[in-house]
Design a protein around this motif. Structure first.
Motif, short mmCIF file in Angstrom:
data_model
loop_
_atom_site.label_atom_id
_atom_site.label_comp_id
_atom_site.label_asym_id
_atom_site.label_seq_id
_atom_site.Cartn_x
_atom_site.Cartn_y
_atom_site.Cartn_z
N LEU A 145 18.13 -28.23 -22.91
CA LEU A 145 18.41 -26.81 -23.06
C LEU A 145 19.43 -26.56 -24.18
O LEU A 145 19.27 -25.65 -25.01
N THR A 146 20.46 -27.38 -24.22
CA THR A 146 21.49 -27.24 -25.24
C THR A 146 20.90 -27.50 -26.63
O THR A 146 21.13 -26.73 -27.58
N SER A 147 20.13 -28.57 -26.75
CA SER A 147 19.54 -28.88 -28.06
C SER A 147 18.50 -27.82 -28.45
O SER A 147 18.41 -27.43 -29.61
N THR A 148 17.74 -27.30 -27.47
CA THR A 148 16.77 -26.25 -27.76
C THR A 148 17.49 -24.98 -28.21
O THR A 148 17.07 -24.31 -29.17
N ALA A 149 18.59 -24.63 -27.55
CA ALA A 149 19.36 -23.45 -27.93
C ALA A 149 19.94 -23.63 -29.32
O ALA A 149 19.93 -22.70 -30.15
N LEU A 150 20.43 -24.83 -29.60
CA LEU A 150 20.99 -25.11 -30.90
C LEU A 150 19.92 -25.03 -31.99
O LEU A 150 20.12 -24.39 -33.03
N VAL A 151 18.76 -25.63 -31.76
CA VAL A 151 17.67 -25.60 -32.73
C VAL A 151 17.19 -24.15 -32.92
O VAL A 151 16.94 -23.70 -34.04
#
Length: 162
Positions: A22-28
């Motif tokens: 979720l964090t990496s998806t939000a960042l991307v």
């Protein structure tokens, strides 16, 4: 219970992985949105630059046309001034001709009459010669007045043309 603990551990490990996902998806997604906003901003900037370049090009074309027009007007003005100078030159030649021919004739007569008067002994003859001298001097005066009027009228014409 062992089974429940194993399942909880599985869920905990999946949850920590989901948090990372979720964090990496939000960042991307954030980076994508920032990149999208930058592209839009650059496209707007490009459109503004195109408009500015077109406006400047139009302004330069208008200035170039104006310069061409001014250059044509300048050429015409030079031709007019050249013609004026040529006309003045011709008037000067006419004036010089009048001066050298028209003025010279009565003056030469006057000089000749003066030489004769000086040598003449008879008073009656001297008086006749003086009368002829007076006529020649009046002729010379009339020619000088005429030349002055011609010159004055040409000067007035010249002032009106300028």
């Amino acid at each position: 219970m062992n089974q429940d603990v194993g399942m909880i551990n599985s869920y905990v490990s999946i949850i920590s992985t989901i948090q990372f996902e979720l964090t990496s998806t939000a960042l991307v997604s954030s980076i994508f949105l920032i990149q999208l906003e930058m592209r839009r901003s650059l496209e707007d900037h490009k459109k503004n630059l195109v408009i500015t370049v077109n406006n400047k090009t139009s302004a330069l074309a208008e200035a170039n046309d104006e310069l061409k027009s001014m250059n044509e007007n300048l050429d015409q003005l030079v031709k007019e001034r050249t013609q004026k100078v040529q006309d003045q030159y011709e008037q000067m030649l006419k004036y010089a001709y009048l001066n050298s021919h028209e003025v010279r004739a009565p003056l030469s007569r006057m000089q000749g009459l003066m030489s004769i008067i000086i040598q003449e002994q008879d008073i009656q003859s001297k008086m006749e010669l003086i009368e002829k001298l007076k006529i020649s001097s009046e002729e010379l005066d009339a020619i000088i007045i005429e030349m002055s009027q011609i010159l004055e009228s040409e000067l007035i014409k010249g002032k009106k043309v300028v």
